[in-house]
Design an enzyme around this catalytic site. Structure first.
Site, PDB file in Angstrom:
ATOM      1  N   TYR A  63      37.650  43.013  92.748  1.00  0.00           N
ATOM      2  CA  TYR A  63      36.502  43.304  93.601  1.00  0.00           C
ATOM      3  C   TYR A  63      35.663  42.038  93.752  1.00  0.00           C
ATOM      4  O   TYR A  63      35.107  41.525  92.797  1.00  0.00           O
ATOM      5  CB  TYR A  63      35.637  44.408  93.013  1.00  0.00           C
ATOM      6  CG  TYR A  63      36.325  45.736  92.806  1.00  0.00           C
ATOM      7  CD1 TYR A  63      37.448  46.108  93.539  1.00  0.00           C
ATOM      8  CD2 TYR A  63      35.836  46.644  91.867  1.00  0.00           C
ATOM      9  CE1 TYR A  63      38.065  47.334  93.344  1.00  0.00           C
ATOM     10  CE2 TYR A  63      36.436  47.872  91.664  1.00  0.00           C
ATOM     11  CZ  TYR A  63      37.555  48.212  92.398  1.00  0.00           C
ATOM     12  OH  TYR A  63      38.162  49.425  92.186  1.00  0.00           O
ATOM     13  N   ARG A 214      35.256  58.547 100.637  1.00  0.00           N
ATOM     14  CA  ARG A 214      34.740  57.275 101.160  1.00  0.00           C
ATOM     15  C   ARG A 214      33.503  57.477 102.017  1.00  0.00           C
ATOM     16  O   ARG A 214      33.272  56.755 102.978  1.00  0.00           O
ATOM     17  CB  ARG A 214      35.815  56.501 101.926  1.00  0.00           C
ATOM     18  CG  ARG A 214      36.923  56.059 101.004  1.00  0.00           C
ATOM     19  CD  ARG A 214      37.969  55.208 101.664  1.00  0.00           C
ATOM     20  NE  ARG A 214      38.896  54.737 100.642  1.00  0.00           N
ATOM     21  CZ  ARG A 214      39.856  55.460 100.093  1.00  0.00           C
ATOM     22  NH1 ARG A 214      40.042  56.708 100.517  1.00  0.00           N
ATOM     23  NH2 ARG A 214      40.629  54.979  99.149  1.00  0.00           N
TER      24      ARG A 214
END
Length: 332
Positions: A63, A214
């Protein structure tokens, strides 16, 4: 764990158990993928999470890449004892973001762990996941290297992410697996068919990522920026006709939420939490306000009638589009 956590605690795994807050925090979006990163907002969100009892933090080396672990490390400095810290390796990237593929080779496992420890500024990782299964390396070799990290005191518990039933069984035979991380929500329920029963047979906890689909299940999804990967073809459910069809399902969830006196997102999280005490979702956010909304989901109690109404509102075969445009990295 602290003796008292206002959110309550849950135990992941039985052979190698870890006690965590009943709701975790996914930190990915603070650094990449869901719009421009905002380091100050990320730090504030993590620190507020700890104040509220959300002590199970989830990150990964890829990330950023690498920047999210540093962010989490800064946020928990001086509060390490409050945190159950989870990170991942396996999606190999260069500092410029170039993706090199999935790497499960033992020498990489060891190097990746050392690098994560340094970025996080900690001596030990509570839960260390293989982020994706390297189909070119026997899982026994990868987990064997991970087990060496436990012996060395660098890692406390082991996890897998997006692993198949066969891989889970083979991995667990080498060293107890504490948790499997995979996508699970009202919109993604295939885990119920084979994976969840095997996890319960073996005594492995489930950590659902994207428990809000999401963001679509909040009823307030916006994906209008170039930096937000949800606007790309990589997420077919969130684009075009699929999005329109799926928003109609969200409207049905919102109607039930209104009757319950909560938000659609809180209802969706409450549904995941109601699927078992061995399940700990990790909704991601980079804003304190959304974190505080998510935390209130723990107080939403669902009756059998509520659960029936939700599954009727979102039939499994009604969700349109695959969860990824390219499923090749998912172990099958």
């Amino acid at each position: 764990m602290n003796d008292f956590n206002p959110l309550g605690v849950r135990s992941l795994g039985t052979t190698s158990p870890i006690e965590v807050s009943s709701l975790g925090l996914g930190c990915m979006g603070m650094s990449e993928f869901y719009g421009a990163p905002d380091e100050a907002a990320g730090l504030a969100t993590i620190r507020r999470a700890l104040d509220l009892g959300v002590t199970f933090l989830d990150t990964a080396d890829m990330y950023g890449p690498f920047t999210n672990e540093r962010l989490v490390g800064r946020a928990i400095a001086g509060r390490r004892d409050e945190v159950q810290l989870a990170t991942k390796f396996g999606n190999e990237r260069l500092p410029d973001g170039t993706r090199l593929g999935i790497n499960g080779r033992p020498e990489y496992v060891r190097a990746a762990c050392d690098a994560s420890l340094q970025r996080l500024g900690v001596d030990v990782i509570d839960l260390y996941y293989q982020h994706r299964v390297d189909k070119g390396v026997p899982i026994e070799e990868t987990v064997g290297a991970m087990a060496e990290l436990v012996t060395a005191g660098k890692v406390r518990h082991l996890g897998l992410s997006e692993a198949s039933v066969t891989t889970i069984r083979r991995a667990h035979a080498v060293h107890p697996i504490t948790a499997l991380q995979t996508e699970y929500s009202l919109f993604t329920r295939d885990v119920e068919d084979e994976i969840l029963p095997v996890l319960r047979e073996l005594g492995i906890g489930l950590v659902p990522y994207s428990p809000l689909g999401r963001g679509i299940l909040t009823g307030a999804l916006t994906v209008g920026t170039e930096q937000d990967s949800r606007a790309s073809a990589y997420f077919p459910r969130l684009n075009g006709d699929n999005l329109d069809a799926n928003l109609r399902l969200v409207a049905a969830v919102a109607a039930i939420a209104e009757d319950k006196g909560c938000t659609p997102g809180q209802l969706a999280l409450a549904w995941v939490l109601a699927q078992g005490d061995d399940i700990v979702p990790i909704p991601g956010t980079k804003r304190v306000a959304y974190l505080e909304q998510n935390v209130r989901a723990v107080a939403v109690r669902l009756s059998d009638e509520d659960l029936t109404a939700l599954t009727a509102a979102v039939p499994r075969d009604a969700v349109k589009g695959a969860r990824y445009g390219d499923m090749s990295s998912i172990d099958g």
